[in-house]
Design a protein around this motif. Sequence first.
Motif, mmCIF file in Angstrom:
data_model
loop_
_atom_site.group_PDB
_atom_site.id
_atom_site.type_symbol
_atom_site.label_atom_id
_atom_site.label_comp_id
_atom_site.label_asym_id
_atom_site.label_seq_id
_atom_site.Cartn_x
_atom_site.Cartn_y
_atom_site.Cartn_z
ATOM 1 N N THR A 41 23.544 -41.764 38.705
ATOM 2 C CA THR A 41 23.404 -40.821 39.818
ATOM 3 C C THR A 41 22.040 -40.150 39.815
ATOM 4 O O THR A 41 21.395 -40.015 40.866
ATOM 5 C CB THR A 41 24.515 -39.753 39.714
ATOM 6 O OG1 THR A 41 25.780 -40.368 39.933
ATOM 7 C CG2 THR A 41 24.318 -38.647 40.726
ATOM 8 N N SER A 45 18.873 -39.823 42.529
ATOM 9 C CA SER A 45 18.319 -38.554 43.004
ATOM 10 C C SER A 45 16.811 -38.478 42.789
ATOM 11 O O SER A 45 16.061 -38.117 43.696
ATOM 12 C CB SER A 45 19.013 -37.390 42.289
ATOM 13 O OG SER A 45 20.392 -37.373 42.585
ATOM 14 N N THR A 310 17.820 -35.326 51.658
ATOM 15 C CA THR A 310 19.269 -35.211 51.864
ATOM 16 C C THR A 310 20.026 -36.208 50.994
ATOM 17 O O THR A 310 21.027 -35.869 50.355
ATOM 18 C CB THR A 310 19.617 -35.452 53.346
ATOM 19 O OG1 THR A 310 18.888 -34.517 54.163
ATOM 20 C CG2 THR A 310 21.104 -35.271 53.592
ATOM 21 N N LEU A 311 19.546 -37.453 50.948
ATOM 22 C CA LEU A 311 20.200 -38.470 50.137
ATOM 23 C C LEU A 311 20.164 -38.098 48.655
ATOM 24 O O LEU A 311 21.143 -38.292 47.925
ATOM 25 C CB LEU A 311 19.516 -39.825 50.353
ATOM 26 C CG LEU A 311 19.823 -40.518 51.688
ATOM 27 C CD1 LEU A 311 18.823 -41.637 51.948
ATOM 28 C CD2 LEU A 311 21.239 -41.064 51.694
ATOM 29 N N PHE A 314 22.903 -35.420 47.280
ATOM 30 C CA PHE A 314 24.273 -35.805 46.925
ATOM 31 C C PHE A 314 24.357 -36.170 45.445
ATOM 32 O O PHE A 314 25.317 -35.832 44.754
ATOM 33 C CB PHE A 314 24.735 -36.971 47.794
ATOM 34 C CG PHE A 314 24.823 -36.637 49.259
ATOM 35 C CD1 PHE A 314 25.707 -35.677 49.701
ATOM 36 C CD2 PHE A 314 24.012 -37.267 50.174
ATOM 37 C CE1 PHE A 314 25.781 -35.347 51.049
ATOM 38 C CE2 PHE A 314 24.074 -36.950 51.520
ATOM 39 C CZ PHE A 314 24.964 -35.986 51.961
ATOM 40 N N LEU A 317 24.166 -32.972 43.298
ATOM 41 C CA LEU A 317 25.413 -32.209 43.334
ATOM 42 C C LEU A 317 26.451 -32.817 42.395
ATOM 43 O O LEU A 317 27.121 -32.104 41.640
ATOM 44 C CB LEU A 317 25.961 -32.155 44.761
ATOM 45 C CG LEU A 317 25.277 -31.163 45.710
ATOM 46 C CD1 LEU A 317 25.813 -31.329 47.124
ATOM 47 C CD2 LEU A 317 25.473 -29.735 45.235
ATOM 48 N N LEU A 318 26.593 -34.146 42.421
ATOM 49 C CA LEU A 318 27.569 -34.779 41.547
ATOM 50 C C LEU A 318 27.196 -34.580 40.082
ATOM 51 O O LEU A 318 28.054 -34.270 39.246
ATOM 52 C CB LEU A 318 27.656 -36.276 41.860
ATOM 53 C CG LEU A 318 28.639 -37.063 40.983
ATOM 54 C CD1 LEU A 318 30.049 -36.495 41.098
ATOM 55 C CD2 LEU A 318 28.623 -38.540 41.361
ATOM 56 N N THR A 356 28.570 -28.716 48.973
ATOM 57 C CA THR A 356 29.240 -30.010 49.133
ATOM 58 C C THR A 356 30.003 -30.055 50.450
ATOM 59 O O THR A 356 29.864 -30.997 51.239
ATOM 60 C CB THR A 356 30.214 -30.260 47.966
ATOM 61 O OG1 THR A 356 29.484 -30.222 46.737
ATOM 62 C CG2 THR A 356 30.885 -31.615 48.115
ATOM 63 N N SER A 359 27.835 -30.147 53.495
ATOM 64 C CA SER A 359 27.200 -31.436 53.784
ATOM 65 C C SER A 359 28.072 -32.313 54.672
ATOM 66 O O SER A 359 27.573 -33.230 55.332
ATOM 67 C CB SER A 359 26.911 -32.178 52.473
ATOM 68 O OG SER A 359 26.059 -31.435 51.647
ATOM 69 N N PHE A 360 29.375 -32.032 54.679
ATOM 70 C CA PHE A 360 30.310 -32.847 55.455
ATOM 71 C C PHE A 360 30.799 -32.139 56.715
ATOM 72 O O PHE A 360 31.066 -32.788 57.727
ATOM 73 C CB PHE A 360 31.535 -33.214 54.596
ATOM 74 C CG PHE A 360 31.241 -34.192 53.510
ATOM 75 C CD1 PHE A 360 31.402 -35.551 53.726
ATOM 76 C CD2 PHE A 360 30.817 -33.763 52.265
ATOM 77 C CE1 PHE A 360 31.138 -36.468 52.720
ATOM 78 C CE2 PHE A 360 30.555 -34.671 51.254
ATOM 79 C CZ PHE A 360 30.709 -36.032 51.487
ATOM 80 N N PRO A 372 26.585 -39.583 53.076
ATOM 81 C CA PRO A 372 27.522 -39.439 51.949
ATOM 82 C C PRO A 372 28.215 -40.751 51.577
ATOM 83 O O PRO A 372 28.444 -41.029 50.402
ATOM 84 C CB PRO A 372 28.528 -38.396 52.449
ATOM 85 C CG PRO A 372 27.818 -37.655 53.518
ATOM 86 C CD PRO A 372 26.916 -38.649 54.172
ATOM 87 N N PHE A 375 25.903 -43.009 49.620
ATOM 88 C CA PHE A 375 25.845 -42.600 48.221
ATOM 89 C C PHE A 375 27.105 -43.031 47.484
ATOM 90 O O PHE A 375 27.036 -43.498 46.341
ATOM 91 C CB PHE A 375 25.672 -41.090 48.122
ATOM 92 C CG PHE A 375 25.808 -40.564 46.726
ATOM 93 C CD1 PHE A 375 24.853 -40.858 45.759
ATOM 94 C CD2 PHE A 375 26.906 -39.790 46.364
ATOM 95 C CE1 PHE A 375 24.996 -40.392 44.460
ATOM 96 C CE2 PHE A 375 27.052 -39.321 45.069
ATOM 97 C CZ PHE A 375 26.082 -39.622 44.117
#
Length: 448
Positions: A41, A45, A310-311, A314, A317-318, A356, A359-360, A372, A375
């Motif tokens: 991940t 990023s 933006t990509l 994600f 965040l994870l 999170t 973002s959705f 999302p 990703f």
Amino acid sequence: MLLFVVLGLNQFARRSATAGSMYAYTARGLGPVAGVLSGWTLMWSYMFIAIAGLAGFAIFSAQLLTAFGVHSTVTPFAFFLLSGLTCITIAWKDIRLSSVLTLVFEGLSVACILSLAVVVLFRHGISFDTAQVQLKGASFKGMDFAIVICIFSLVGFESATALGGEAKNPLRTVPRAVIWSLLITGAFMVVMSYVEVFATRHYGTSLASITAPLTVISQIYNVTFFKIPVCLGAMVSFFSLTLSCLNAGSRIAFPLGRHGYLPRAMHRVHAINRTPHVALAVYGGVILAVAFVLHASGTGAVTMFDDAGTLAAFGFLLAYFMISVAAPFYLRKLGELRTRDVIVAVLAFVCLLVPTVGSFYPAPPSPINLFPYIFVAYLAVGGSWLFVLNRRRPGTVAGIEADLERTLEASVAGGLDASGSDLAPAHGFEFTPAPAGSSIVAASIKPE
């Protein structure tokens, strides 16, 4: 909000130092599968943040030429190549050299920006934007989106941990670098947000629609001579952004190569420079290739900057979710878990839910609403590859866990880096707090 994440991350950083630490930290708390996925991940990023750096470099390179009266037709990808290949060369040569250059470039950029801020704040005497101070017009509606922007602007403070295997006194200096980077950068962001809103309040175009607000502010306040140094400062800042992500991402790929998740050649160390030269070259090549594909598909530099950031978010965040959850499990294994550690982990988890969900919902416009799922597909590829490896070579996951335990214990005891290789063994460097405004550059370096 991010301080809760840092408090959990530093539970690991105070106890062990490794190359690609977030990968190893997560593995020690949640197991090797989670650790490998965390590393996978973070590579995503750092790659997209590096691409955002290339795009920013291209944008301000073009603006610099315009400021000199040169109307160039040079394609943005030419600027991508210039910045990317220079970053790879510097990172290949010496981690100290690339780290010091990052510090110097960021310092120059911040100095230019703060100089313009002083003009804005004191040009007509000392005055206060009472509308901002009193929060006029503020409401909780839309606050979730504002938090998303702030969180995404501050990610990268953890990248100091990726160089833990090459730092001197890492158990003391890396945690300090992580927390002070976040504090200083967050303060800088608050101050400059206030300055930009104040300076453009009566401008015809809204601040959200201005591509280069600092350049516009220099025109508003009739200090157009700031345009060139601001463009230069932005260029070197974005160059530093790409360089720091290249360094951090390659240090994640380095232990993944050792454990067989990536080609083992990624774990090679340059015989003279003591840098992970294969990982640097491959990772840098992938960054340039993805940037070229996006450019060839018709994506402009500004859109590329926005989309790449933006990509990347994600993935961050994870990774932050995973490290926050891993911390209390790690402390429990050590027999050192306290109630306050659990509270910090819960608060970090809840806080991370805000960006999170933001973002959705509400759903962003197309094609951003698909990001999302792109990703998630990337994450599924990484998980599937780990599953295949473990089926082909039974015991792969158990071997990764055993190796991480052994090398982490060696790092605590003062041995080599936890990847089992001696990156820059004779040249330790010491982390000091990062310059304000360098959110992705999570530590500045003082050569020994």
